[in-house]
Design an enzyme around this catalytic site. Structure first.
Site, short mmCIF file in Angstrom:
data_model
loop_
_atom_site.label_atom_id
_atom_site.label_comp_id
_atom_site.label_asym_id
_atom_site.label_seq_id
_atom_site.Cartn_x
_atom_site.Cartn_y
_atom_site.Cartn_z
N HIS A 80 12.75 -14.36 -30.27
CA HIS A 80 13.85 -14.20 -29.69
C HIS A 80 14.14 -12.92 -28.83
O HIS A 80 13.23 -12.06 -29.32
CB HIS A 80 14.85 -14.15 -31.08
CG HIS A 80 16.32 -14.12 -30.46
ND1 HIS A 80 16.90 -13.18 -29.87
CD2 HIS A 80 17.20 -15.26 -30.68
CE1 HIS A 80 18.32 -13.47 -29.76
NE2 HIS A 80 18.62 -14.82 -30.10
N ASP B 236 11.52 -10.85 -38.49
CA ASP B 236 12.75 -11.44 -37.93
C ASP B 236 13.22 -12.43 -38.75
O ASP B 236 12.69 -13.92 -38.56
CB ASP B 236 12.90 -11.48 -36.71
CG ASP B 236 14.14 -12.19 -35.91
OD1 ASP B 236 14.92 -12.56 -36.69
OD2 ASP B 236 14.28 -12.48 -34.65
N GLN C 206 16.50 -16.76 -38.37
CA GLN C 206 16.62 -18.28 -38.53
C GLN C 206 15.81 -18.69 -39.85
O GLN C 206 15.83 -20.02 -39.92
CB GLN C 206 15.68 -18.99 -37.23
CG GLN C 206 16.18 -19.99 -36.70
CD GLN C 206 17.64 -20.08 -36.25
OE1 GLN C 206 18.34 -21.03 -36.62
NE2 GLN C 206 17.95 -19.01 -35.44
N LYS D 276 24.38 -16.43 -39.66
CA LYS D 276 23.62 -17.90 -39.71
C LYS D 276 23.26 -18.06 -41.20
O LYS D 276 22.47 -18.95 -41.44
CB LYS D 276 22.24 -17.50 -38.85
CG LYS D 276 22.44 -17.12 -37.37
CD LYS D 276 21.19 -17.09 -36.72
CE LYS D 276 21.64 -16.78 -35.22
NZ LYS D 276 20.52 -16.51 -34.47
N CYS E 95 17.93 -17.87 -25.70
CA CYS E 95 17.48 -16.54 -25.93
C CYS E 95 16.02 -16.12 -26.25
O CYS E 95 15.56 -15.39 -26.92
CB CYS E 95 18.41 -15.54 -26.98
SG CYS E 95 20.02 -15.87 -26.50
C1 LIG Z 1 20.18 -15.32 -33.70
C2 LIG Z 1 18.63 -14.88 -33.87
C3 LIG Z 1 18.70 -13.33 -33.46
C4 LIG Z 1 19.61 -12.55 -32.96
O1 LIG Z 1 20.68 -12.44 -33.85
P1 LIG Z 1 22.16 -11.68 -33.78
O2 LIG Z 1 22.94 -12.46 -34.89
O3 LIG Z 1 22.52 -12.15 -32.44
O4 LIG Z 1 22.01 -10.22 -33.75
C5 LIG Z 1 17.41 -12.82 -33.68
N1 LIG Z 1 16.43 -13.65 -33.94
C6 LIG Z 1 16.34 -15.03 -34.01
C7 LIG Z 1 15.01 -15.78 -34.54
C8 LIG Z 1 17.50 -15.32 -34.11
O5 LIG Z 1 17.88 -16.93 -34.38
#
Ligand SMILES: *Cc1c(COP(=O)(O)O)cnc(C)c1O
Length: 421
Positions: free
Chosen positions: A138, A215, A218, A241, A379
């Site tokens: 992302h 990260d 997801q 999320k 993104c």
């Molecule tokens: C949504 C997402 C982000 C960013 O999350 P925010 O809540 O917008 O800060 C970063 N990495 C991944 C894989 C995402 O799905």
């Protein structure tokens, strides 16, 4: 995890491993109608919906518990502080972190990644050093590192992926070198759904003494996460999320690393004492939580964790795999549909394009059929470039989705095909 080539499942023969209708009834927003059609919410990868217990927890806090935390000796401040710190313990248990002080509340994943860039990157990554990311990241796990590279003269190295959207471990092993200072990698790709081979990624990095940041934005709603078993050095995610509120997220970091890091922002709460001669920083995690945090959102996140662990991440993942398999199978049969991202190990995301129709047009027609999907580059423009596409349509599933919502998606796509034939 799901196998794409699994046995055909049909709505008639497959059922969720929990009371799906009872669970859906806890999400008031799922009852909306969009024009004449019931809402089929398939944009959970962007943000999932909140169940009533989380909404109730937020309302209760605002009505009966609100005050600033860590400061007052009065009843409300103590109550709010206890609820806020209680939420931290819920996150700790959720991730199986060894210590409570390893859980830092942030504004979200993006904020957590920027915190590591400032606190770790600026302190330990210099000219000529290298940071490894993957093609699947992302933007929020790319841009902060590019900013650091510009500032410090370090370099980004990128793990490539194959045509299925799977990271290439041999190429990764070759990228790891004497100048590698950090590996920053997604757990699950938001654009394709591919699950990264974290075990191998982390073991190879650690063999060279390189820390790994994951990260998990997801992943946390779809895969049980145990940061001690993974042995990752950092892990981050966003509340919104995970059936929680916006404005709140988490950075997990190993205590020894966090201790060595510089604060991210300066201000109240992150200090032990301040004078014009010398300021002494607070202990972790408070050192990284300057100013008044999103108290209500943190408490709401705690309630979301209670909710989702009540259902069980494994059971949710099991049902989401069924939804993904069914959707994959149905969409594969539609003429003109090309699935983008067909990794063997995937979670909850189905990206695709329809021949001759721009994804935005697909999204607009699907909306008329009540179906909420994401269209665009998600993104993750480097992923799109890798597949030679400007954009895709993405359906992403959550524990409350139904098989007939997949049918609604398919019906909508058939309508798109008719309109643009
Ligand atoms: C949504 C997402 C982000 C960013 O999350 P925010 O809540 O917008 O800060 C970063 N990495 C991944 C894989 C995402 O799905």
């Amino acid at each position: 995890m799901t196998q794409l080539a699994s046995i055909a499942s049909t709505p008639a023969t497959r059922a969720a491993p929990y009371d799906l209708e009872g669970l859906r009834a806890q999400f008031p927003i799922l009852g909306l109608r969009i024009g004449d059609a019931p809402l089929a919410y398939l944009d959970n990868g962007a943000s999932s919906q909140m169940p009533q217990p989380v909404i109730d927890r937020l309302v209760h806090y605002q009505r009966a518990e609100h005050a600033n935390i860590h400061r007052g000796v009065h009843y409300l401040s103590e109550t709010a502080t206890a609820a806020f710190e209680g939420a931290r313990r819920k996150v700790q248990r959720f991730l199986n972190a060894a210590e409570e002080c390893e859980i830092i509340f942030t504004r979200g994943t993006t904020d957590a990644l920027n915190l590591v860039m400032h606190g770790f990157g600026r302190a330990y990554i210099g000219e000529g050093d290298e940071i490894i990311v993957s093609t699947l990241e992302h933007h929020s796990n790319i841009v902060p590192w590019q900013m650091l590279c510009q500032e410090r003269g370090c370099h980004l190295r990128v793990i490539p992926c194959n045509d299925r959207g799977e990271l290439l471990l041999e190429a990764y092993a070759e990228l790891l070198g004497p100048r590698t200072r950090l590996v920053a990698i997604t757990h699950v790709s938001n654009a394709l759904g591919s699950i990264s081979p974290l075990r191998e990624v982390i073991d190879l990095a650690h063999a060279r003494g390189v820390p790994v940041l994951v990260d998990g934005a997801q992943a946390v709603a779809h895969i049980p996460v145990d940061v001690q078993a993974l042995d990752c050095d950092f892990y981050c995610f966003s509340g919104h999320k995970l059936y929680g509120p916006t404005g709140i997220g988490v950075l997990y970091g190993k205590a020894a690393l966090l201790e060595k890091m510089q604060p991210y922002q300066g201000g109240g709460d992150m200090i032990l004492s301040v004078s014009f001669e010398k300021t002494i920083y607070n202990v972790i995690p408070h050192k990284f939580e300057a100013g008044t945090p999103p108290i209500a959102a943190a408490i709401g996140l705690g309630a979301a964790i209670d909710f989702v662990t009540g259902v069980g991440i494994e059971r949710a993942a099991d049902w989401e795999a069924t939804l993904l398999d069914y959707a994959t199978e149905q969409l594969s049969q539609l003429p003109g549909v090309r699935l983008v991202g067909t990794a063997q190990h995937k979670a909850s995301v189905l990206s695709f394009v329809l021949a001759g129709v721009h994804p935005h047009d697909v999204g607009t027609v699907l909306n008329e059929a009540g179906v909420a999907v994401r269209t665009g580059h998600h993104c993750a423009q480097p992923v799109m470039q890798r597949f030679g596409l400007p954009a895709t349509v993405r359906a992403s599933f959550a524990l409350y989705n139904r098989l007939d919502e997949v049918d609604q998606l398919v019906g909508g796509l058939q309508r798109v095909a008719r309109l643009f034939a």
